[in-house]
Scaffold this active site. Structure first.
Site, short mmCIF file in Angstrom:
data_model
loop_
_atom_site.label_atom_id
_atom_site.label_comp_id
_atom_site.label_asym_id
_atom_site.label_seq_id
_atom_site.Cartn_x
_atom_site.Cartn_y
_atom_site.Cartn_z
N SER A 96 67.56 25.46 -6.76
CA SER A 96 67.34 25.42 -5.32
C SER A 96 66.37 26.51 -4.86
O SER A 96 65.22 26.56 -5.31
CB SER A 96 68.69 25.52 -4.60
OG SER A 96 68.57 25.28 -3.24
N ASP A 111 64.14 22.74 -4.33
CA ASP A 111 64.51 21.35 -4.64
C ASP A 111 64.49 20.47 -3.40
O ASP A 111 64.89 19.31 -3.47
CB ASP A 111 65.88 21.28 -5.33
CG ASP A 111 67.03 21.67 -4.42
OD1 ASP A 111 66.80 22.40 -3.44
OD2 ASP A 111 68.17 21.26 -4.71
N ASP A 134 66.17 20.20 -0.64
CA ASP A 134 67.34 19.67 0.04
C ASP A 134 67.57 20.38 1.37
O ASP A 134 68.54 20.10 2.07
CB ASP A 134 68.59 19.72 -0.83
CG ASP A 134 69.06 21.13 -1.16
OD1 ASP A 134 68.31 22.09 -0.87
OD2 ASP A 134 70.16 21.27 -1.72
N ASP A 141 62.75 24.23 0.44
CA ASP A 141 63.08 25.14 -0.66
C ASP A 141 62.71 24.46 -1.98
O ASP A 141 62.09 23.40 -1.98
CB ASP A 141 64.56 25.53 -0.61
CG ASP A 141 65.50 24.35 -0.77
OD1 ASP A 141 65.07 23.21 -0.53
OD2 ASP A 141 66.67 24.56 -1.14
#
Length: 448
Positions: A104, A243, A245, A241
């Site tokens: 992340s 990833d 999400d 960010d």
């Protein structure tokens, strides 16, 4: 083996905490728990696997796919895509499971493993516990034609892009956007979605090399985006960010727009369109008091959960609520996704700016943020934060002094010997003073 999973999968330093051996063994355990024992369940289970661009994801994703295939699971290798894309593709392909390699917003040396069940849903705590208990157990290995096959899934990115454009069909013609992709998983699909929707797009943080993910870029480092939006005369900026999400935004003046403000904007939009189920927004206990007050003024109820988008999602699914999220920028639009989706959030935010014929700054002005201070107190026995009488007394005293003009929250960290002290007040000085005061009590009473 003890519990491996934290609040968002299994995460740590790649090749030290998160090793190829662990990735392989954990994937076998996931296959057995979610896939009906692979070939042994009388069918061939399927998994969708993706990763963010960090270098360690190359060998770790290979280990995950090897573990799944060795357990008799067919694997669709989706390559570099956002976490919500893998959740969506798990659902679209009717796969028994999905796996995402990402840490992340963490720095490049870290990595992590996130798994999804059928339908693209995050795993419940009890399922994670059963998976942890399976790691390292003896198992009967399939042979011959019963082993899983690994195939590239090149159509995955296009499927995801089409899904986003169908979810938010409004055009963005005339909107100029700067996208900071954090040199991460949305470096390609994020800008592409906005271009297809008609926006003029400038990209920063869009050149991943395996080593630069989140490095001074993305939702945890808004400075470059703020500067780029002002210099390029953009209407708004969005930052993902690693990833993708989560999403944070910046208005045309370069002022940050956080997850609470984004939720407020989208909640009002959905409320006006009759799309906000039960006129309810789901947030966490960390959301700003200003959000709750603003929503109440508009006839919208705010339900608060524990910190973590998984708990927001659980509450949303339990009651059918359509919108929820976190101050950090995890926003879930349940009709269109099973997890926080930064690109979807950004697209919906841009569409609201265009359809309202106003500015992001004006839209964000629906809520007034209360000054909020967060102090981390390390090296303490966090298990006693709710039971220590003097800590409880100190909290009650501050709450009494604040009255309706503030709020106190003490929260134990999910991963460290740490207590987080959060105070909201009617001024920054009061919030800081009370936060420091309570942090001192926690430090004195709970020191290890």
């Amino acid at each position: 083996m003890g519990r491996l999973f934290g609040t968002d999968g299994v995460r740590g330093l790649a090749n030290k905490d998160i090793t190829a051996e662990l990735a392989l063994d954990l994937s076998v355990a996931v296959a057995h728990e979610l896939g009906g024992h692979g070939a042994f369940g009388g069918h061939r289970a399927t998994a969708v696997v993706g990763r963010d661009p960090r270098a360690s994801g190359e060998f770790l994703s290979a280990a995950v796919m090897a573990g799944l295939a060795s357990a008799g699971v067919d694997v669709l290798d989706a390559g570099v895509l956002p976490t919500p894309a893998i959740a969506y593709l798990t659902q679209r392909m009717n796969a028994e499971m999905g796996a995402m390699l990402s840490a992340s917003h963490n720095a490049m040396p870290d990595n992590g493993l996130k798994f999804f069940a059928r339908g693209g849903h995050k795993l419940a705590d009890e399922i994670e516990d059963r998976i942890s208990g399976r790691v390292g157990n003896h198992w009967e290995r399939p042979t011959g034609a019963a082993v899983g096959r690994i195939r590239p899934f090149d159509r995955g990115a296009e499927f995801y892009i089409e899904h986003l454009l169908e979810a938010v069909p409004g055009r963005l013609d005339g909107l100029r956007v700067v996208i900071d992709a954090a040199h991460g998983a949305a470096s390609v699909v994020g800008p592409e979605v906005f271009r297809r929707a008609g926006a003029t797009v400038d990209v920063i943080g869009g050149d991943p090399d395996g080593l630069n993910i989140n490095d001074g870029a993305g939702s945890t480092h808004l400075g470059h985006l703020q500067e780029a939006v002002r210099l390029r005369g953009a209407d708004m900026g969005v930052a993902f960010d690693g990833d993708a999400d989560r999403c944070l935004a910046v208005d045309a003046q370069g002022e940050p727009v956080d997850g609470d403000q984004i939720m407020a904007i989208l909640a009002l939009s959905m409320h006006e369109g009759g799309e906000l189920h039960d006129d309810t927004l789901v947030a966490t206990v960390m959301s700003n008091l200003g959000l709750i007050r603003a929503m109440e003024a508009e006839g919208i109820r705010v339900v608060q959960t524990a910190v973590g988008d998984r708990y927001v999602l659980e509450e949303m699914r339990r009651h059918g609520y359509s919108l929820g999220g976190e101050q950090s920028g995890h926003v879930i639009m349940l009709e269109h996704g099973t997890t926080g989706d930064g690109v979807l959030t950004a697209l919906a935010l841009g569409q609201r700016v265009v359809s309202s014929r106003t500015t992001l700054r004006d839209l964000a002005g629906v809520m007034t943020r209360m000054p909020q201070v967060l102090v981390n107190v390390p090296g303490v026995d966090k298990s006693r934060v709710d039971s220590d009488a003097l800590v409880t007394e100190a909290v009650r005293a501050v709450e009494a002094e604040l009255g309706a003009e503030g709020r106190v929250l003490l929260r134990r960290s999910g991963t460290e010997p740490l207590v987080r002290v959060m105070v909201e007040a009617d001024s920054q000085d009061r919030a800081q003073g009370y936060a420091d005061q309570l942090a001192g009590v926690v430090r004195e009473r709970l020191m290890l």
